[in-house]
Design an enzyme around this catalytic site. Sequence first.
Site, PDB file in Angstrom:
ATOM      1  N   ASP A  20       6.805 -13.686  -8.362  1.00  0.00           N
ATOM      2  CA  ASP A  20       5.554 -13.529  -7.620  1.00  0.00           C
ATOM      3  C   ASP A  20       5.051 -12.106  -7.871  1.00  0.00           C
ATOM      4  O   ASP A  20       5.537 -11.158  -7.252  1.00  0.00           O
ATOM      5  CB  ASP A  20       5.791 -13.769  -6.119  1.00  0.00           C
ATOM      6  CG  ASP A  20       4.526 -13.545  -5.292  1.00  0.00           C
ATOM      7  OD1 ASP A  20       3.509 -13.061  -5.840  1.00  0.00           O
ATOM      8  OD2 ASP A  20       4.558 -13.855  -4.083  1.00  0.00           O
ATOM      9  N   HIS A 135       1.251  -4.772   8.772  1.00  0.00           N
ATOM     10  CA  HIS A 135       0.410  -5.965   8.595  1.00  0.00           C
ATOM     11  C   HIS A 135       0.881  -7.131   9.481  1.00  0.00           C
ATOM     12  O   HIS A 135       0.195  -8.144   9.595  1.00  0.00           O
ATOM     13  CB  HIS A 135       0.414  -6.429   7.136  1.00  0.00           C
ATOM     14  CG  HIS A 135      -0.113  -5.397   6.191  1.00  0.00           C
ATOM     15  ND1 HIS A 135      -1.367  -4.847   6.319  1.00  0.00           N
ATOM     16  CD2 HIS A 135       0.446  -4.787   5.099  1.00  0.00           C
ATOM     17  CE1 HIS A 135      -1.558  -3.954   5.352  1.00  0.00           C
ATOM     18  NE2 HIS A 135      -0.471  -3.895   4.607  1.00  0.00           N
ATOM     19  N   ASP A 172      -0.808   4.815   5.410  1.00  0.00           N
ATOM     20  CA  ASP A 172      -0.616   3.840   4.332  1.00  0.00           C
ATOM     21  C   ASP A 172      -1.991   3.505   3.739  1.00  0.00           C
ATOM     22  O   ASP A 172      -3.004   3.597   4.429  1.00  0.00           O
ATOM     23  CB  ASP A 172       0.034   2.581   4.918  1.00  0.00           C
ATOM     24  CG  ASP A 172       0.401   1.546   3.861  1.00  0.00           C
ATOM     25  OD1 ASP A 172       1.592   1.474   3.512  1.00  0.00           O
ATOM     26  OD2 ASP A 172      -0.504   0.802   3.397  1.00  0.00           O
ATOM     27  N   HIS A 174      -3.152   0.670   2.829  1.00  0.00           N
ATOM     28  CA  HIS A 174      -3.698  -0.609   3.280  1.00  0.00           C
ATOM     29  C   HIS A 174      -4.055  -0.539   4.758  1.00  0.00           C
ATOM     30  O   HIS A 174      -3.421   0.206   5.511  1.00  0.00           O
ATOM     31  CB  HIS A 174      -2.682  -1.737   3.054  1.00  0.00           C
ATOM     32  CG  HIS A 174      -2.272  -1.911   1.634  1.00  0.00           C
ATOM     33  ND1 HIS A 174      -1.139  -1.314   1.114  1.00  0.00           N
ATOM     34  CD2 HIS A 174      -2.857  -2.587   0.612  1.00  0.00           C
ATOM     35  CE1 HIS A 174      -1.026  -1.638  -0.175  1.00  0.00           C
ATOM     36  NE2 HIS A 174      -2.066  -2.412  -0.507  1.00  0.00           N
ATOM     37  N   ASP A 265       1.877   4.556  -0.381  1.00  0.00           N
ATOM     38  CA  ASP A 265       1.045   3.969  -1.429  1.00  0.00           C
ATOM     39  C   ASP A 265      -0.322   4.651  -1.462  1.00  0.00           C
ATOM     40  O   ASP A 265      -1.144   4.375  -2.318  1.00  0.00           O
ATOM     41  CB  ASP A 265       0.908   2.443  -1.236  1.00  0.00           C
ATOM     42  CG  ASP A 265       0.714   2.029   0.201  1.00  0.00           C
ATOM     43  OD1 ASP A 265       0.401   2.896   1.034  1.00  0.00           O
ATOM     44  OD2 ASP A 265       0.874   0.826   0.494  1.00  0.00           O
ATOM     45  N   TYR A 305       5.002   2.379  -3.590  1.00  0.00           N
ATOM     46  CA  TYR A 305       5.580   1.529  -4.636  1.00  0.00           C
ATOM     47  C   TYR A 305       5.804   2.236  -5.962  1.00  0.00           C
ATOM     48  O   TYR A 305       6.318   1.654  -6.901  1.00  0.00           O
ATOM     49  CB  TYR A 305       4.696   0.272  -4.803  1.00  0.00           C
ATOM     50  CG  TYR A 305       4.487  -0.382  -3.462  1.00  0.00           C
ATOM     51  CD1 TYR A 305       5.528  -1.101  -2.858  1.00  0.00           C
ATOM     52  CD2 TYR A 305       3.306  -0.202  -2.739  1.00  0.00           C
ATOM     53  CE1 TYR A 305       5.373  -1.645  -1.590  1.00  0.00           C
ATOM     54  CE2 TYR A 305       3.148  -0.752  -1.476  1.00  0.00           C
ATOM     55  CZ  TYR A 305       4.184  -1.467  -0.904  1.00  0.00           C
ATOM     56  OH  TYR A 305       4.047  -1.994   0.353  1.00  0.00           O
TER      57      TYR A 305
HETATM   58  C1  X5A Z   1       3.063  -2.465   3.604  1.00  0.00           C
HETATM   59  C2  X5A Z   1       2.187  -2.659   2.398  1.00  0.00           C
HETATM   60  C3  X5A Z   1       0.919  -4.149   1.019  1.00  0.00           C
HETATM   61  C4  X5A Z   1       0.648  -5.583   0.732  1.00  0.00           C
HETATM   62  C5  X5A Z   1      -0.202  -5.699  -0.509  1.00  0.00           C
HETATM   63  C6  X5A Z   1      -0.545  -7.127  -0.846  1.00  0.00           C
HETATM   64  N1  X5A Z   1       1.774  -3.909   2.148  1.00  0.00           N
HETATM   65  N2  X5A Z   1      -1.378  -7.204  -2.007  1.00  0.00           N
HETATM   66  O1  X5A Z   1       1.907  -1.704   1.707  1.00  0.00           O
HETATM   67 ZN    ZN Z   2       0.408  -0.331   2.002  1.00  0.00          ZN
END
Ligand code: X5A
Ligand code: ZN
Length: 711
Positions: A20, A135, A172, A174, A265, A305
Amino acid sequence: MGTALLYHEDMTAARLLWDDPQCAIETPERLTAALERLRRRGLERRCLRLAAREASEAELGLVHSPEYVALVRGTEALDVEALRELSAQYDAVYFHPSTYHCARLAAGAALQLVDAVLTGAAHNGLALVRPPGHHSQRAAANGFCVFNNVALAAKHAKQSYGLHRILVVDWDIHHGQGTQYIFEDDPSVLYFSWHRYEYRHFWPFLRESDADAVGRGRGLGFTVNLPWNQVGMGNADYLAAFLHVLLPLAFEFDPELVLVSAGFDSAIGDPEGQMQATPECFAHLTQLLLALAGGRVCAVLEGGYHLESLAESVCMTVQALLGDPAPPLPGTLVPCRRYGERGEGRWAGRRPHPTLPRSALESIQSVRAAQAPHWASLQHQGQWGPGRGPTHICAMGRERGVTLTCLPAMAPAPSPGASSLEGRPLPLLPREPAYKVAALSCRPSPPICTAVVLTTPEATLCLPPGVVRQEEAAPQEEAEAWARPHGALAQGEALTVLGKVLCLVDRILDGQVGSGITAIPAPALAATLDVSIRRGLFHGAQRLLCVAVGQLDRPPDLADDGRTLWLNFRDEQAAALSVFHVSVPLPGATGGFLSCVLGLVLPLAYGFQPDLVLVVLGPAHGLQDPQAALLVTLLRGPAGGRVLALVEEEPKPQLAGILARVLHGEAPPSLGPFSAASPEFTQALGHLRGQLEVHWKMLQVAGEAGDTVLS
Ligand code: X5A
Ligand code: ZN
């Protein structure tokens, strides 16, 4: 006491068992890389190591529904096919047989960190966890997140410790929509998130991630979203977001605890974020947050990441939590300009896009506008912006009703060794080129952190361990030569003090001492300041920031050549006498003080990038002790911690001790209840900013056209 570090090896067990591409980046190596780097840097052993425990089902129930918890518990017994099928029901989620255990450890680590900080076992701390949490929603996994670790920590702090005001800072890249949903109607949790948004073209593609989502019901104004609509945001953009959006609201909110959804990230190199902020930026962000809530900051890992960037950024965060000075930010600090000016040193190759609009400033403007109805610190700001301000600072003096004089030019800072003494005869001084200032970045913590020059032995009693007395002094003849123009320094105690101050300036600039405090008899203060500035320049400081509070005049024959930036808080009108000579009225209300410091002093200080900051509290400075402590704390940022504070010995001998503690890395005390600045004060400050922002781009908070520097 100190910095808690929470971790448990079991959290490396969960991993993706099928193909994935979207989930492949969330790997166990994220944790091991971060921990390895902390060990290698000697940071892990400076922390209080605590093993994570599992959160109980009752604790998970603070946020999640019993059905959802039961469903996740059930994944322990599923085979790969069933895990895969269940995962597919959520957006960007994978389950592993160990997921339930890992996710309970991640949540438990966040809870334990809060326990450690709120019981006083630690000052602050970091939980290195996976899976991440922000999330995750009441009954849903999402975006690699299973249980919402930070939301659970906030609920736990409210329930078990009776806290009323918790700030959640989600850096973060996101949007932590899970955390937003959980607290959107709750005024006791202020949720701030910045995130890659690109006008809703970036995951999770939600309308409610935009700046106009501000919470609902009693929680109106307690959700703060800062959407980044372009990739490539860097140190200046992040810093501007803190200074102009988050921190004004956070100080007004006056949290009892700060929780950080610490995803990395948002750092350079990350494949998800595509941003440009370097790891050092996280030391600055952390240091700024430590000025809140008595320093009770609990950071909990979320995303991140790019293993190298993640590991470095984690180290920077921990260093700042430990109280070490933050390394200076690389590159010129101008919000959202061109990529070519960003990402220095080892990160230099990363320039994904050739040009950008003034996107960061537009984002900052939109969130300030959306939040203004809910926050006193954003009201009466009036309209000033690059489009409305003067094109040159000289042009505006009369209209604005402030005193302005033309400055010679925006001269670039001369190199060390250039004539810095402006023809002033200083016999007996060595004439060889000035010493080189020790390289600021990659510098280990200085052997001596903070040194003080005090004349009264009693005053040392309130000094924390690790703060030492400056005994070494410049030779008597040298001190006499430097004292010569000033009668007040010519002999006795003042001369002895001066010899030590000269030496202290040198030591700070060559990196042997981190910072210093000097208590000076009132009649000698102005002269000692004058000599300190000259000594700093002579010793090789290329740029020296002087923040003078109270009735102190800028040394009249100091060259206005861009090597010194003089900021004076005193009881008169706001005036930019030149780009490097600014007077600000002394605000009475805490709100006015905060707008001065966050909206003017720090943007100028970060934009100037000084080698040394001199803070002087002079006659009638009028600052309360907590205000003085906060000012000094925040001024540690711009010059890699190189701050020399000069204070009057009387009438408050304890002030030197208070400043010693904050320079040493202790959190400043709270400012007390927030009182709004008067509209007149805010307007005067706004005019001043409008004049200065043409030259000092870190002051800008709006993205209108008019910036001619782009080409
Ligand atoms: C915790 C976090 C990111 C999810 C990315 C999905 N989640 N495309 O960084
Ligand atoms: Zn994130």
